[in-house]
Design an enzyme around this catalytic site. Structure first.
Site, PDB file in Angstrom:
ATOM      1  N   LYS A   1       0.696  -1.178   0.057  1.00 19.87           N
ATOM      2  CA  LYS A   1      -0.028   0.052   0.227  1.00 19.87           C
ATOM      3  C   LYS A   1       0.891   1.379   0.048  1.00 19.87           C
ATOM      4  O   LYS A   1       0.618   2.181  -0.762  1.00 19.87           O
ATOM      5  CB  LYS A   1      -0.971   0.122   1.329  1.00 19.87           C
ATOM      6  CG  LYS A   1      -1.603   1.334   1.551  1.00 19.87           C
ATOM      7  CD  LYS A   1      -2.630   1.306   2.658  1.00 19.87           C
ATOM      8  CE  LYS A   1      -1.753   1.665   4.105  1.00 19.87           C
ATOM      9  NZ  LYS A   1      -1.773   3.183   4.228  1.00 19.87           N
ATOM     10  N   ASN A   2       1.815   1.359   0.938  1.00 21.19           N
ATOM     11  CA  ASN A   2       2.520   2.514   1.103  1.00 21.19           C
ATOM     12  C   ASN A   2       3.608   2.913  -0.158  1.00 21.19           C
ATOM     13  O   ASN A   2       3.908   4.045  -0.033  1.00 21.19           O
ATOM     14  CB  ASN A   2       3.042   2.662   2.585  1.00 21.19           C
ATOM     15  CG  ASN A   2       2.076   2.878   3.586  1.00 21.19           C
ATOM     16  OD1 ASN A   2       1.012   3.224   3.169  1.00 21.19           O
ATOM     17  ND2 ASN A   2       2.384   2.680   4.763  1.00 21.19           N
TER      18      ASN A   2
ATOM     19  N   CYS B   1      -5.559   7.888   9.144  1.00 18.98           N
ATOM     20  CA  CYS B   1      -5.627   7.114  10.411  1.00 18.98           C
ATOM     21  C   CYS B   1      -5.630   8.094  11.697  1.00 18.98           C
ATOM     22  O   CYS B   1      -4.728   8.962  11.633  1.00 18.98           O
ATOM     23  CB  CYS B   1      -4.938   6.239  10.679  1.00 18.98           C
ATOM     24  SG  CYS B   1      -5.280   4.715   9.582  1.00 18.98           S
TER      25      CYS B   1
ATOM     26  N   ARG C   1       0.229  14.407  13.033  1.00 19.45           N
ATOM     27  CA  ARG C   1       0.455  14.230  11.650  1.00 19.45           C
ATOM     28  C   ARG C   1       0.731  15.378  10.952  1.00 19.45           C
ATOM     29  O   ARG C   1       0.157  15.983  10.047  1.00 19.45           O
ATOM     30  CB  ARG C   1      -0.583  13.404  10.850  1.00 19.45           C
ATOM     31  CG  ARG C   1      -0.913  12.205  11.902  1.00 19.45           C
ATOM     32  CD  ARG C   1      -1.601  11.000  10.899  1.00 19.45           C
ATOM     33  NE  ARG C   1      -0.602  10.318  10.085  1.00 19.45           N
ATOM     34  CZ  ARG C   1      -0.840   9.190   9.449  1.00 19.45           C
ATOM     35  NH1 ARG C   1      -2.168   8.641   9.285  1.00 19.45           N
ATOM     36  NH2 ARG C   1      -0.259   8.830   8.362  1.00 19.45           N
TER      37      ARG C   1
ATOM     38  N   ASP D   1       3.690   0.489  12.345  1.00 24.40           N
ATOM     39  CA  ASP D   1       2.570   0.024  11.776  1.00 24.40           C
ATOM     40  C   ASP D   1       2.200  -1.522  12.178  1.00 24.40           C
ATOM     41  O   ASP D   1       1.163  -2.356  11.608  1.00 24.40           O
ATOM     42  CB  ASP D   1       2.445   0.002  10.188  1.00 24.40           C
ATOM     43  CG  ASP D   1       2.341   1.416   9.762  1.00 24.40           C
ATOM     44  OD1 ASP D   1       2.129   2.301  10.578  1.00 24.40           O
ATOM     45  OD2 ASP D   1       2.789   1.663   8.592  1.00 24.40           O
TER      46      ASP D   1
ATOM     47  N   ARG E   1      -9.009  -0.297   3.976  1.00 21.86           N
ATOM     48  CA  ARG E   1      -8.130   0.819   3.515  1.00 21.86           C
ATOM     49  C   ARG E   1      -6.921   0.223   2.909  1.00 21.86           C
ATOM     50  O   ARG E   1      -6.066   0.624   1.854  1.00 21.86           O
ATOM     51  CB  ARG E   1      -7.693   1.784   4.312  1.00 21.86           C
ATOM     52  CG  ARG E   1      -8.806   2.775   4.703  1.00 21.86           C
ATOM     53  CD  ARG E   1      -8.862   3.900   5.417  1.00 21.86           C
ATOM     54  NE  ARG E   1      -7.502   4.416   5.032  1.00 21.86           N
ATOM     55  CZ  ARG E   1      -6.858   5.466   5.711  1.00 21.86           C
ATOM     56  NH1 ARG E   1      -7.479   6.030   6.899  1.00 21.86           N
ATOM     57  NH2 ARG E   1      -5.740   6.265   5.404  1.00 21.86           N
TER      58      ARG E   1
HETATM   59  C1  EPZ Z   1       3.933   6.657   6.396  1.00 25.03           C
HETATM   60  O1  EPZ Z   1       3.195   7.882   7.295  1.00 25.03           O
HETATM   61  C2  EPZ Z   1       2.947   5.738   6.662  1.00 25.03           C
HETATM   62  N1  EPZ Z   1       1.839   6.028   5.710  1.00 25.03           N
HETATM   63  C3  EPZ Z   1       2.375   5.330   7.881  1.00 25.03           C
HETATM   64  O2  EPZ Z   1       1.502   4.115   7.879  1.00 25.03           O
HETATM   65  C4  EPZ Z   1       3.578   4.985   8.814  1.00 25.03           C
HETATM   66  O3  EPZ Z   1       2.935   4.932  10.358  1.00 25.03           O
HETATM   67  C5  EPZ Z   1       4.373   6.239   8.935  1.00 25.03           C
HETATM   68  O4  EPZ Z   1       4.900   6.659   7.528  1.00 25.03           O
HETATM   69  C6  EPZ Z   1       5.661   5.728   9.889  1.00 25.03           C
HETATM   70  O5  EPZ Z   1       6.328   4.742   9.212  1.00 25.03           O
HETATM   71  C7  EPZ Z   1       2.078   6.130   4.319  1.00 25.03           C
HETATM   72  O6  EPZ Z   1       3.119   5.791   4.055  1.00 25.03           O
HETATM   73  C8  EPZ Z   1       1.097   6.573   3.493  1.00 25.03           C
HETATM   74  P1  EPZ Z   1       6.257  10.151   8.856  1.00 25.03           P
HETATM   75  P2  EPZ Z   1       3.749   9.389   7.178  1.00 25.03           P
HETATM   76  O7  EPZ Z   1       6.092  11.154   7.938  1.00 25.03           O
HETATM   77  O8  EPZ Z   1       4.581   9.587   5.982  1.00 25.03           O
HETATM   78  C9  EPZ Z   1       6.560  13.325  12.183  1.00 25.03           C
HETATM   79  C10 EPZ Z   1      -0.458   2.764   7.895  1.00 25.03           C
HETATM   80  O9  EPZ Z   1      -1.035   2.240   8.835  1.00 25.03           O
HETATM   81  N2  EPZ Z   1       6.412  14.293  11.069  1.00 25.03           N
HETATM   82  O10 EPZ Z   1       6.958   9.056   8.366  1.00 25.03           O
HETATM   83  O11 EPZ Z   1       2.550  10.368   7.447  1.00 25.03           O
HETATM   84  C11 EPZ Z   1       5.104  12.541  12.595  1.00 25.03           C
HETATM   85  O12 EPZ Z   1       4.413  13.285  13.298  1.00 25.03           O
HETATM   86  C12 EPZ Z   1       0.177   4.372   7.991  1.00 25.03           C
HETATM   87  O13 EPZ Z   1      -0.249   2.074   6.707  1.00 25.03           O
HETATM   88  C13 EPZ Z   1       6.545  15.584  11.421  1.00 25.03           C
HETATM   89  O14 EPZ Z   1       6.828  15.834  12.567  1.00 25.03           O
HETATM   90  O15 EPZ Z   1       4.723   9.377   8.407  1.00 25.03           O
HETATM   91  C14 EPZ Z   1       5.903  11.250  12.949  1.00 25.03           C
HETATM   92  O16 EPZ Z   1       5.815  11.504  14.439  1.00 25.03           O
HETATM   93  C15 EPZ Z   1      -0.384   4.689   9.222  1.00 25.03           C
HETATM   94  N3  EPZ Z   1       6.784  16.631  10.355  1.00 25.03           N
HETATM   95  C16 EPZ Z   1       7.275  11.090  12.395  1.00 25.03           C
HETATM   96  O17 EPZ Z   1       7.426  12.273  11.670  1.00 25.03           O
HETATM   97  C17 EPZ Z   1       6.174  16.228   8.989  1.00 25.03           C
HETATM   98  O18 EPZ Z   1       6.094  17.107   8.185  1.00 25.03           O
HETATM   99  C18 EPZ Z   1       7.157  10.106  11.181  1.00 25.03           C
HETATM  100  O19 EPZ Z   1       5.972  10.652  10.301  1.00 25.03           O
HETATM  101  C19 EPZ Z   1       5.940  14.834   8.613  1.00 25.03           C
HETATM  102  C20 EPZ Z   1       6.137  13.909   9.807  1.00 25.03           C
END
Ligand code: EPZ
Length: 421
Positions: A22-23, A117, A122, A306, A398
C-alpha cells in the site's frame, strides 16, 4: 459489509500470498504524474486507498486502463487541473504526494490538508520545508495547501525528523528540478526505496535511497520503457506472521521480501517463534506460549509502528510482562481499550504500554480504531474464545486486500456480517 465476525480460537495453517505494498503504491501512483506518456504498473493492491487515489488521478485528467485486477496502464497526457478534489484528498494521508508530483511537473498544486488514520498529530511541516528549500511558495489556508513555483531549483534539505512522507515528497519534487538536490536524515523504509526505483526505471537520477542521504539530480523528462511491479507489502506480511505465531499456527507467507521482514522476524524469534526464510517467502510456526519481549517502534530498519498493535495482541498471551514503547505516533495505544474488553491485561501511560499475559481472551464486540489496530482486532478474535465482532472495518479495507478470504483460507472461522438497524 459492516462488520467482521471471528469465531475463535483457531490455529492458522496453510499458505497466504501477500499483495502489493500500500505505502509504495500510494506514492508510485502520483509519481506517474511526472512521467510523459503512459505508465504500466503491476502488483498494485486492490484496496480502498488505491481506488480512492485512482479517482483523484481521474479527476485531474488521468486515463486508467485496467489490464487485470492488479495491473494497469495510467496515461497522464491530458492533465487539465492541478487542484485535487477536497472530498477525496481530505480523507487520506497519502494525498500529500500529489503536492510533490504536481509541483515537480507543473509548478503548481492545490490539495486539502491530508486526513488519514487517527494515530497522532500528523504535521506536514517537513514537507513544506522541503518544497520551500526547492524554491516553492507554500500557503496553508482554510484547510487547503497551495504550492507554487516558477521553476524548482536543486537545494540541500535536512529533515528535523525522519519522515517517510516528506522524504518521498522531496524526491518527487526534486526529480525534474534543475541541479542536484541533497536530502539528509532521510527515511529508509522499503517503500521509499521502491518509489526511487520506480522513478529511476523511468529515467530519474536518484542515488542513495535506503540510506540517510539521498541525492537527486534533476532530469528534463521521464519516460517508461517497461512495466514496473510494486514491491510486496511488508506490513501485510508482518500481520500474517504475527497472526500465525499468535494462533500457534504454521503458515507459509508467499510473495514477501524476507530482508524487509527482519525487524519483525527478530522479535517473533525472540518470543519463541520458528522462522525460516526463503528467497521470496517465509515459513513461520509456533508451538508454545510466547516469551514476554520488549518492543520499541522506530523508523526502518527498526520495528515498524504499523506492526505495533498486532504484536501487542500477540503479547497478551505471553508468559509474563512485556513493554511496548511507541516512538513515532503519540496516540497509537487507543485500541488497547478494546483488548482490555476481551480480557487482556494492558495499561499504558504516554508512549509506553505494559502488557501482562493472561490465560485467555474472550470474544467481544470491538471497534477498529485505525487500519493496523483493526487488523490487530482480527488477530485478537482468532486467539479469543467465542465470537468477536469487529466494527468500523472501513479502516481495515483501506490497506488489506481480501483480508477475510485470506484468513479463511488459513482455516479461520471468519466472515463479513451486516449491522442490523
Ligand atoms: C507513513 O506515514 C505511513 N503512511 C504510515 O503508515 C506509517 O505509520 C508512517 O509512515 C511511519 O512509518 C504512508 O506511507 C501513506 P512520517 P507518514 O512522515 O509519511 C513526524 C499505515 O498504517 N512528522 O514518517 O505520514 C510525524 O508526526 C500508515 O499504513 C513531522 O513532525 O509518516 C511522526 O511522528 C499509518 N513533520 C514522524 O514524523 C512532518 O512534516 C514520522 O511520520 C512529517 C512527519
Amino acid at each position: 459489509m459492516d462488520k467482521i465476525i471471528v469465531n475463535g480460537p483457531c490455529k492458522l495453517k496453510g499458505e497466504v500470498t501477500i499483495s502489493g505494498a500500500k505505502n509504495a503504491a500510494v506514492a508510485i501512483l502520483p509519481a506517474t504524474l511526472l512521467v510523459e506518456g503512459k505508465c504500466h504498473l503491476e502488483n498494485v493492491p486492490n484496496i480502498s486507498d488505491i481506488r480512492a487515489f485512482i479517482k483523484i488521478l481521474e479527476s485531474l485528467g488521468s486515463k486508467i486502463e485496467y489490464i487485470s485486477e492488479h495491473e494497469m496502464i495510467i496515461d497522464n497526457s491530458n492533465i487539465h487541473t492541478t487542484t485535487a478534489p477536497y472530498d477525496l484528498t481530505s480523507k487520506f494521508r497519502a494525498s500529500y504526494y500529489l503536492l510533490g508530483a504536481l509541483l515537480g511537473k507543473y509548478g503548481t498544486a492545490q490539495i486539502s490538508l491530508p486526513g488519514g488514520c487517527n494515530i497522532g498529530a500528523r504535521p506536514i511541516d517537513q514537507h513544506i520545508k522541503a518544497f520551500e528549500c526547492l524554491g516553492s511558495h507554500i500557503e496553508v489556508k482554510r484547510g487547503n495547501v497551495y504550492a507554487d513555483a516558477k521553476k524548482l531549483k536543486a537545494s540541500s534539505i535536512f529533515f528535523d525528523v525522519v519522515t517517510v512522507g516528506a522524504t518521498i515528497n522531496a524526491i518527487l519534487a526534486a526529480t525534474l528540478a534543475e541541479g542536484t538536490t541533497t536530502i539528509e536524515n532521510c527515511a529508509k523504509e522499503p517503500h521509499v526505496v521502491d518509489v526511487a526505483n520506480f522513478l529511476n526505471s523511468v529515467g530519474a537520477k536518484i542515488k542513495g535511497a535506503g540510506t540517510d542521504v539521498i541525492k537527486v539530480t534533476g532530469v528534463e523528462r521521464l519516460t517508461q520503457t517497461s512495466s514496473y511491479a510494486v514491491i510486496p507489502d511488508q506490513i501485510e506480511a508482518g500481520t500474517f506472521m504475527v497472526a500465525a505465531a499468535a494462533t500457534q499456527g504454521d503458515v507459509l507467507i508467499k510473495n514477501c521480501i524476507p530482508k524487509h521482514m527482519e525487524p519483525i522476524t527478530a522479535k517473533l524469534v525472540e518470543a519463541g517463534a520458528i522462522v525460516e526464510e526463503f528467497e521470496d517467502s517465509i515459513h513461520i510456526s509456533m508451538t508454545k506460549q510466547p516469551k514476554p519481549i520488549n518492543v520499541k517502534t522506530m523508523p526502518y530498519p527498526g520495528f515498524p509502528t504499523d506492526m505495533q498493535p498486532q504484536i501487542a495482541v500477540f503479547l497478551t498471551k505471553a508468559k509474563g510482562s512485556s513493554l511496548i514503547v511507541e516512538s513515532i505516533w503519540e496516540s497509537r495505544f487507543q485500541y488497547t481499550s478494546e483488548l482490555v474488553k476481551m480480557g487482556a491485561n494492558i495499561s499504558y501511560h504516554d508512549r509506553t504500554a505494559m502488557i501482562t499475559g493472561v490465560d485467555e481472551l474472550y470474544g467481544s464486540p470491538v471497534k477498529s480504531y485505525d487500519l493496523r489496530a483493526g487488523a490487530a482486532m482480527i488477530i485478537a478474535g482468532l486467539i479469543a474464545h467465542g465470537k468477536t465482532e469487529i466494527y468500523e472495518i472501513q479502516h481495515i479495507e483501506r490497506g488489506y486486500e481480501n483480508i477475510v478470504s485470506k484468513f479463511k483460507a488459513l482455516g479461520a472461522d471468519i466472515e463479513y456480517g451486516s449491522i442490523e438497524e
